[in-house]
Design a protein around this motif. Structure first.
Motif, mmCIF file in Angstrom:
data_model
loop_
_atom_site.group_PDB
_atom_site.id
_atom_site.type_symbol
_atom_site.label_atom_id
_atom_site.label_comp_id
_atom_site.label_asym_id
_atom_site.label_seq_id
_atom_site.Cartn_x
_atom_site.Cartn_y
_atom_site.Cartn_z
ATOM 1 N N VAL A 130 0.863 -1.175 0.000
ATOM 2 C CA VAL A 130 0.000 0.000 0.000
ATOM 3 C C VAL A 130 0.898 1.221 0.000
ATOM 4 O O VAL A 130 1.945 1.223 0.645
ATOM 5 N N SER A 131 0.526 2.262 -0.767
ATOM 6 C CA SER A 131 1.369 3.450 -0.800
ATOM 7 C C SER A 131 1.276 4.189 0.526
ATOM 8 O O SER A 131 0.347 3.975 1.299
ATOM 9 N N PHE A 132 2.222 5.113 0.770
ATOM 10 C CA PHE A 132 2.327 5.787 2.059
ATOM 11 C C PHE A 132 1.068 6.577 2.397
ATOM 12 O O PHE A 132 0.708 6.763 3.545
ATOM 13 N N TYR A 156 -2.932 4.140 -2.991
ATOM 14 C CA TYR A 156 -2.672 3.152 -4.033
ATOM 15 C C TYR A 156 -2.347 1.782 -3.438
ATOM 16 O O TYR A 156 -1.849 1.678 -2.329
ATOM 17 N N LEU A 157 -2.606 0.787 -4.279
ATOM 18 C CA LEU A 157 -2.399 -0.582 -3.838
ATOM 19 C C LEU A 157 -1.732 -1.358 -4.960
ATOM 20 O O LEU A 157 -2.072 -1.162 -6.137
ATOM 21 N N ALA A 158 -0.788 -2.206 -4.607
ATOM 22 C CA ALA A 158 -0.181 -3.098 -5.603
ATOM 23 C C ALA A 158 -0.345 -4.529 -5.109
ATOM 24 O O ALA A 158 -0.180 -4.805 -3.926
ATOM 25 N N LEU A 159 -0.724 -5.420 -6.034
ATOM 26 C CA LEU A 159 -0.902 -6.831 -5.672
ATOM 27 C C LEU A 159 -0.001 -7.669 -6.569
ATOM 28 O O LEU A 159 0.069 -7.442 -7.774
ATOM 29 N N PHE A 160 0.697 -8.619 -5.972
ATOM 30 C CA PHE A 160 1.533 -9.515 -6.771
ATOM 31 C C PHE A 160 0.895 -10.899 -6.734
ATOM 32 O O PHE A 160 0.588 -11.417 -5.666
ATOM 33 N N THR A 161 0.675 -11.475 -7.932
ATOM 34 C CA THR A 161 -0.041 -12.747 -7.972
ATOM 35 C C THR A 161 0.909 -13.896 -8.282
ATOM 36 O O THR A 161 2.036 -13.680 -8.743
ATOM 37 N N ASP A 162 0.411 -15.087 -8.033
ATOM 38 C CA ASP A 162 1.262 -16.265 -8.291
ATOM 39 C C ASP A 162 1.517 -16.482 -9.779
ATOM 40 O O ASP A 162 2.366 -17.266 -10.163
ATOM 41 N N SER A 163 0.791 -15.757 -10.624
ATOM 42 C CA SER A 163 1.044 -15.877 -12.053
ATOM 43 C C SER A 163 2.123 -14.887 -12.490
ATOM 44 O O SER A 163 2.426 -14.774 -13.668
ATOM 45 N N GLY A 164 2.660 -14.091 -11.507
ATOM 46 C CA GLY A 164 3.723 -13.161 -11.835
ATOM 47 C C GLY A 164 3.207 -11.814 -12.312
ATOM 48 O O GLY A 164 3.959 -10.996 -12.808
ATOM 49 N N HIS A 165 1.916 -11.567 -12.129
ATOM 50 C CA HIS A 165 1.373 -10.260 -12.519
ATOM 51 C C HIS A 165 1.431 -9.290 -11.347
ATOM 52 O O HIS A 165 1.217 -9.674 -10.203
ATOM 53 N N LYS A 212 10.613 -10.644 -2.155
ATOM 54 C CA LYS A 212 10.974 -10.400 -0.768
ATOM 55 C C LYS A 212 10.296 -9.138 -0.287
ATOM 56 O O LYS A 212 9.864 -9.023 0.846
ATOM 57 N N GLN A 213 10.286 -8.135 -1.172
ATOM 58 C CA GLN A 213 9.744 -6.856 -0.769
ATOM 59 C C GLN A 213 9.145 -6.166 -1.967
ATOM 60 O O GLN A 213 9.584 -6.376 -3.096
ATOM 61 N N MET A 214 8.140 -5.370 -1.700
ATOM 62 C CA MET A 214 7.511 -4.613 -2.773
ATOM 63 C C MET A 214 7.112 -3.279 -2.151
ATOM 64 O O MET A 214 6.615 -3.230 -1.035
ATOM 65 N N ALA A 215 7.369 -2.174 -2.852
ATOM 66 C CA ALA A 215 7.064 -0.874 -2.242
ATOM 67 C C ALA A 215 6.742 0.150 -3.315
ATOM 68 O O ALA A 215 7.111 -0.017 -4.480
ATOM 69 N N TRP A 216 6.018 1.183 -2.894
ATOM 70 C CA TRP A 216 5.691 2.273 -3.816
ATOM 71 C C TRP A 216 6.790 3.322 -3.766
ATOM 72 O O TRP A 216 7.355 3.603 -2.725
ATOM 73 N N CYS A 217 7.079 3.912 -4.933
ATOM 74 C CA CYS A 217 8.078 4.967 -4.955
ATOM 75 C C CYS A 217 7.805 5.854 -6.149
ATOM 76 O O CYS A 217 6.813 5.724 -6.830
ATOM 77 N N ARG A 218 8.725 6.805 -6.393
ATOM 78 C CA ARG A 218 8.646 7.603 -7.612
ATOM 79 C C ARG A 218 9.938 7.399 -8.356
ATOM 80 O O ARG A 218 11.003 7.387 -7.773
ATOM 81 N N ARG A 219 9.824 7.311 -9.675
ATOM 82 C CA ARG A 219 11.047 7.146 -10.428
ATOM 83 C C ARG A 219 11.607 8.505 -10.783
ATOM 84 O O ARG A 219 10.864 9.440 -11.054
ATOM 85 N N PRO A 220 12.930 8.629 -10.784
ATOM 86 C CA PRO A 220 13.539 9.880 -11.237
ATOM 87 C C PRO A 220 12.979 10.242 -12.614
ATOM 88 O O PRO A 220 12.686 9.373 -13.417
ATOM 89 N N LYS A 221 12.832 11.521 -12.833
ATOM 90 C CA LYS A 221 12.396 12.064 -14.114
ATOM 91 C C LYS A 221 10.976 11.642 -14.456
ATOM 92 O O LYS A 221 10.523 11.791 -15.574
#
Lengths: 598, 691
Positions: free
Chosen positions: B224-226, B230-239, B263-272
């Protein structure tokens, strides 16, 4: 809908908006649907802050009255108790919570008005329910805006508590309320006061200001002066029958929280063919405030001037309706039609007030009213105040309402600076034999409050006070008044005279009289932060907040409004009080009724 | 010179650049393997617990706390229970959540602060997993227990445990879960295989992310974002499914082609880039998935937080400089820093009480918004009562002094401070405390010296403890109030004898109070009660409790004239009043014969106008007329008018040559009135006016 609060010299809608904001914030704290369980006394004052629609927007689906037993079923997530901090209410709440069906997962909250109380929380703890509440909060509702220039705490018991029971809780709330007011409208640079309670409130305000320290209000002061007046400085005024339109409505029908209930007969619109059937039996409920143009115009007039004002208005309105014959072009017709709603509202307002005026006239033209008023005026002018009054005796013999008797006897006592022991005992005995011995407690209360007292010195100060302050004006002009005495057809309320003299030429001119009245008089100044000193424009009026501790009548309010409007007065008044009262409600609050009587 | 903006990247509406400030100062030989660790938000301290499962007394786990740059700040052996999770609060306190549900709180220097429990049922069922989360309401903790039930506290500083409802069919640990804050409520989002549930306070709702790839049979990781938006889900199908956390909108979906759970998944912002993205970490790989369509920006790290953080690190002078530089209002800035400094100062055990008190007073002086009572509380907590009292002296808000004074058992002082504050609730609080603490005698004596408190306590007793009220009056020899007390009590008493007994007590007290009048009338009342009872027994009329007036009326109404007469004499009712009363009672009864007899019995002390008026009131003008002639000349006009005799009224008025009375008669004339009469009146008025 509270636009009328913002038309005055001081925009009191700011206060109302602040109160609404706080209410919304609290409601949002209890997420999800909710039911409010009301301490019934609070519903009236709350109605002036927020209507049901606001509550509904914040998911209030149900409302109940606080009662013993269990809270009625309602499919809501939250049950919120809106209560005054009173121990007896805590016991009811505890019962409510304990009898809640455990299957229901309703969350409980308490909102204390106007302040939370450790004593009450202690009580809830003893009852074993304190832990059941998710939120315990306070809703600081001290001063409620009743009109564009009028604030009241609507604390029914304030006078009794202060002067009879030495309980100064309401004064603490007053001081807090004044701090809130200063937070919104700036520090009030000058404080004047007269009376013990006034002194106490001023002391608390100054102390609280010190305590707040740094968080000084950075707002340009709206009020120049605060005048704190104890009700017991002027015990006479509320005892007299008010003779303004609004005052009489209150005397006869009682205004509560800005509403009056009237006998319905005069208000039913007879439709053709329906004859006399279907007469309404429910009282007619009307809201009274300055939002209604006509009411704002006539409320403060002497009742004898209301008839003329109403017929003038009637002519204007029918002339406006006649305009339709002159409207020829489409544009003109359109213009006319656009004004129709306003005109129709004016017409129905006129019809209502004509009916009310008729109702009142039936009473003011009766012998009973006339005789009573005659005696009041005799007392106020100092006629035979030292003897037993035959009219009062006759009224007792006919068992007229007790409060009427008490008002008259107290008035005689006040106007005579106490009654001779023999006279006092005679009245008391007459009252006890006629109305029942249990009223001995009420009589004791009236004595404690100073309304009834044995003469201790032979010297009667009242005539001196009356002459110096010009409390009686022989030729009061009721139609086109030039003095505040028109509000009682001759008697100028002492309290308002004090305010008037304070503004000009100042209290120094009446030192002697001030010393005769109870309690200290004083002046305090509050330092303003630099930069907030007001630069007065030439001809700009000063604004004074007059706070009546222990209650104020509508006639006194009318007198202050009259002063505000006087061309050369130089001061505009905003009025605040612990309670809007009249002689009857005031005396009732001092009565001691054993349980088996009421 | 290089182009100065070259290394600045956009971030929402702002820009940032990356500069290396320092290298981590720590030396972690074993990396983070076999460690529990947690880093505080906004670059706060980092905690490591090595080998948390070690239990033998000889080899305990080691807790280490580092600054964000890796400087060791504290380390100590962990002697408590098995820790499942570490976390930091927003105010840099370390939370150690144990298997048994106990949460231990330490400051960043490793000092123990307090502990609390996540509920008694956890002790048995154990914590399987725990998470620490942050929201606008503070720092919260969520746990899942051995029975696969969730318990949650949104703010650990105002601990309210909520046991969330059961998840239907959940037989084991969820495959992954997270805490969300939505609609001002903390909720748990959890996945069990392909099913997704939201748990709030009352219900468990099954939900489905819109457009989730159908190949997925299980959600294995979520982030979950800070901002909880927003929410991100990782599935066993690799999506990786990305969307809004309310599960209403899907933002995008990426196929990673990696099926192993990350191991870990997190929300961030990409440079540019201005869009938030998700970073996913496996052992050897890092992947950034992104391109959400909305931009977000936070200002969570306020000046307040910054100052707090400096203060927690005891960097007082720097904090004050920053406050002054930023012109933070005193009570939010400098005052707070100074308060923290003072709270720290009172813990310096080696210094004497007055030295510390003086030092604090000198430094804090009159600084606005300083809460000396907070500092004093701290001193008291450190066992320095004397210092606490000294510090309280500086507190300008007397109300604030009260709770601590009570805690320190300085109740007398607390009482005067409460009274000084004007806050009656506070006075009540102290009084009820004193009541429990003192013996009754001392308690009453204390109140006696404090009239304000005494009045309030009387108020309380009046509603709650009648007996105590009596004792209070007794103690003060307040006989007047005691008399009133008995009178009041007598009205609650239903049995007559008891009632008379109470009234007798009242009489005694009134005499002692030298209030002869009250004593006499109360005696009269007792006498009346006895007469009423006697009459009730003899005549069967209900009378007990009536006023004298009503008793007389009742007797007359049923024709018990003799008895009424007796009462009137015995109670010395004034003649005038008795005549009024009897007149009214007889008219009420329409006993006209008796009324006439009464009228003739002797000369009426109230005159005869009342006879006229009372008869008219009862619609008997015939009877009324009998009395018109007996009325005094001054009342003639009124009497004639009352019976509707306009001519008689006119004659009387003209005879008396009274302009006012003639006008009154004229005002009663109507268009149907005899013209001659009207003219006669008008002429007479004109003559009368000339005089």
């Amino acid at each position: 809908m509270a636009a009328h609060l913002s038309y005055g010299r001081v925009n009191l809608n700011i206060l109302r908006e602040a109160a609404r904001k706080e209410l919304r914030e609290f409601l949002d704290k209890c997420a999800g649907t909710k039911a409010i369980v009301w301490d019934e006394y609070l519903t009236g004052p709350f109605g002036l802050i927020a209507q049901y629609s606001l509550l509904k927007e914040h998911e209030v689906d149900k409302m109940f009255t606080l009662k013993a037993g269990r809270v009625p079923p309602a499919d809501v997530k939250n049950i919120i108790f809106f209560v005054r901090p009173r121990l007896e209410l805590m016991d009811i709440i505890a019962e409510n919570v304990l009898s809640e069906d455990k299957q229901q997962l309703r969350e409980f909250h308490i909102l204390f008005v106007p302040r939370r109380s450790l004593l009450c929380e202690q009580r809830l703890k003893e009852q074993g329910v304190l832990g059941c509440f998710t939120n315990i909060d306070e809703y600081i509702l001290d001063l409620i805006p009743y009109d564009g220039d009028l604030l009241s705490m609507e604390s029914e018991t304030a006078f009794r508590e202060c002067y009879l029971e030495n309980d100064q809780t309401s004064l603490f709330h007053t001081a807090k309320g004044l701090m809130t007011l200063q937070a919104l409208y700036g520090t009030i640079p000058q404080i004047f006061g007269k009376g013990e309670c006034a002194r106490h409130v001023a002391n608390m305000m100054l102390r609280m200001k010190r305590e707040f320290g740094g968080s000084q209000s950075q707002i340009l002061p709206v009020f120049d002066t605060l005048l704190l007046l104890d009700r017991n400085v002027d015990l006479l005024t509320p005892l007299a029958t008010q003779l303004t339109y609004e005052g009489l409505i209150d005397e006869i029908y009682g205004i509560t929280n800005g509403y009056v209930k009237l006998p319905p007969e005069k208000f039913c619109q007879k439709k053709q063919g329906e004859g006399g059937k279907d007469l309404p039996t429910e009282p007619k409920k009307l809201q009274l405030n300055s939002a209604e143009e006509l009411y704002a115009e006539i409320r403060d007039k002497n009742f004898n001037a209301v008839g003329a004002a109403l017929s003038r208005k009637a002519k204007i309105i029918s002339a406006a309706f006649e305009e339709r014959h002159n409207a020829k072009t489409v544009g003109e017709i359109k213009q006319f039609v656009s004004q129709l709603p306003h005109m129709q509202a004016a017409r129905s307002s006129l019809a209502n007030h004509t009916s009310i005026a008729e109702l009142i006239k039936d009473i003011t033209t009766s012998d009973v009213f006339f005789d009573n008023l005659t005696v009041e005026q005799e007392f106020m002018t100092g006629v035979d105040t030292d003897k037993v009054n035959t009219y009062i005796e006759d009224c007792i013999a006919q068992k007229d309402p007790l409060i009427k008797i008490l008002r008259l006897v107290c008035m005689q006592s006040v106007c005579n600076n106490g009654l001779k022991q023999k006279v006092l005992d005679h009245y008391k005995r007459e009252i006890l034999q006629t109305y029942g011995y249990e009223h001995i407690l009420t009589l004791t209360n009236l004595e404690k409050a100073g309304l009834l007292k044995p003469q201790t010195t032979t010297r009667n100060n009242y005539p001196t006070i009356r002459k110096t302050l010009k409390l009686w004006m022989e030729d009061a002009n009721e139609q086109n008044p030039n003095d505040i005495s028109y509000v009682y057809s001759g008697y100028a309320p002492l309290s308002v005279r004090l305010a008037q003299v304070l503004a000009r030429p100042g209290w120094r001119s009446i030192e002697e009289v001030l010393k005769m009245l109870p309690g200290p008089h004083f002046e305090e100044r509050q330092q303003l932060p630099t930069g907030l000193h007001k630069k007065r424009q030439q001809g700009e009026n000063r604004t004074t907040l007059v706070f009546f501790l222990g209650g104020v009548t509508y006639a006194e309010i009318a007198a202050l409004r009259f002063l505000s409007q006087m061309e050369d007065s130089g001061t505009e008044y905003i009025i605040a009080t612990t309670k809007l009262l009249n002689g009857t409600s005031w005396i009732r609050s001092l009565m001691d009724r054993p349980d088996n009587q009421s | 010179m290089a182009f100065v903006t070259a290394n600045w990247n956009p971030l929402g509406e702002a820009f940032y650049r990356k500069t290396e400030l320092y290298e981590m100062g720590w030396n972690l030989k074993d990396g983070l393997r076999d460690c529990l660790f947690a880093a505080a938000p906004y670059g706060g301290p980092i905690a490591l617990l090595k080998e948390p499962l070690r239990r033998s007394p000889s080899a305990r786990p080691l807790m280490e706390i580092y600054s964000s740059s890796g400087v060791s700040m504290a380390s100590f052996l962990w002697k408590s229970g098995v820790v499942k999770q570490l976390g930091w609060t927003v105010s840099d306190d370390l939370l150690c959540i144990q298997e048994d549900g106990t949460v231990l709180v330490y400051d960043m220097f490793g000092n123990f602060k307090k502990h609390f429990s996540m509920g008694s049922e956890v002790v048995q069922n154990q914590v399987l997993e725990a998470k620490v989360f942050h929201s606008p309401y503070g720092t919260g903790i969520a746990i899942v227990t051995g029975t696969f039930r969730f318990t949650l506290a949104t703010n650990i500083d105002d601990l309210k445990l909520r046991r969330l409802p059961e998840v239907p069919g959940l037989q084991g640990l969820p495959s992954c879960w997270a805490v969300l804050t939505q609609d001002r409520q903390s909720k748990v989002l959890l996945a069990s295989g392909a099913d997704l549930f939201i748990l709030d306070n009352t219900v468990c709702t099954a939900v489905a992310p819109p457009g989730l790839s159908p190949q997925a049979t299980s959600i294995v990781h979520m982030a979950v974002s800070f901002s909880y938006k927003y929410l991100a889900l990782f599935t066993d199908s690799g999506h990786v499914w990305m969307g809004t956390s309310n599960l209403r909108d899907k933002l995008s979906e990426v196929e990673t082609k990696i099926r192993a759970p990350p191991k870990q998944m997190a929300w961030c912002r990409r440079p540019k880039s201005q869009q938030p993205s998700v970073v996913i970490m496996w052992d050897q790989q890092l992947l950034v998935a992104g391109q959400c369509k909305e931009s977000i920006q936070f200002k969570q790290m306020t000046v307040q937080v910054l100052i707090d953080r400096l203060v927690y690190r005891k960097l007082y002078p720097l904090a004050i400089e920053i406050c002054r530089y930023l012109k933070t209002p005193e009570y939010q800035g400098v005052s707070r820093v100074l308060k923290h400094w003072a709270c720290c100062k009172v813990q310096q055990k080696e210094e004497a009480d007055d030295v510390i008190a003086r030092a604090i007073c000198v430094k804090l002086g009159e600084t606005a918004g300083i809460s000396y009572s907070e500092i004093a509380t701290k001193a008291y907590e450190c066992g320095r009562t004397e210092l606490a009292i000294k510090l309280l002296e500086f507190e300008p808000r007397s109300g604030e002094q009260v709770p601590l004074l009570l805690k320190m058992k300085r109740s007398q002082l607390a009482l005067s401070k409460a009274i000084e504050s004007g806050d009656t609730d506070l006075v009540y609080t102290v009084v009820s405390y004193l009541k429990n603490e003192m013996n009754r005698g001392d308690f009453f004596m204390t109140l006696r010296n404090q009239p304000v408190a005494l009045s309030l306590y009387r108020q309380f007793c009046k509603h709650q403890e009648q007996d105590t009220l009596k004792d209070l009056f007794n103690q003060d020899d307040d006989h007047q109030e005691l008399g009133n007390f008995y009178v009041r009590a007598s009205y609650k008493e239903r049995r007559l004898e008891a009632r008379i007994g109470l009234l007798q007590s009242a009489v005694d007290e009134y005499y002692k109070a030298k209030n002869e009048f009250s004593a006499k009338v109360t005696e009269e009342e007792m006498r009346l009660l006895r007469v009423q009872r006697k009459l009730e027994e003899e005549k069967g009329e209900h009378l007990v409790g009536f006023s004298l007036h009503d008793t007389l009326s009742s007797l007359l109404a049923v024709g018990l004239h003799k008895q009424a007469e007796q009462l009137y004499k015995d109670f010395r009712v004034p003649d005038k009043r008795y005549w009024w009363l009897k007149l009214t009672a007889l008219a009420e009864k329409e006993d006209w014969e008796e009324l006439e007899k009464f009228g003739k019995s002797k000369k009426s002390p109230i005159g005869y106008l009342p006879f006229v008026e009372v008869c008219v009131k009862h619609h008997n003008k015939y009877e009324a007329r009998k009395y018109v002639s007996k009325v005094t000349p001054e009342q003639k006009v009124k009497a004639h008018l009352a019976v509707g005799d306009l001519e008689g009224a006119a004659d009387a008025a003209i005879e008396r040559r009274s302009e006012a009375e003639i006008s009154t008669v004229l005002s009663r004339c109507s268009p149907t009135t005899d013209r001659a009469l009207v003219e006669r009146l008008n002429r007479a008025r004109a003559t009368a006016a000339k005089k």
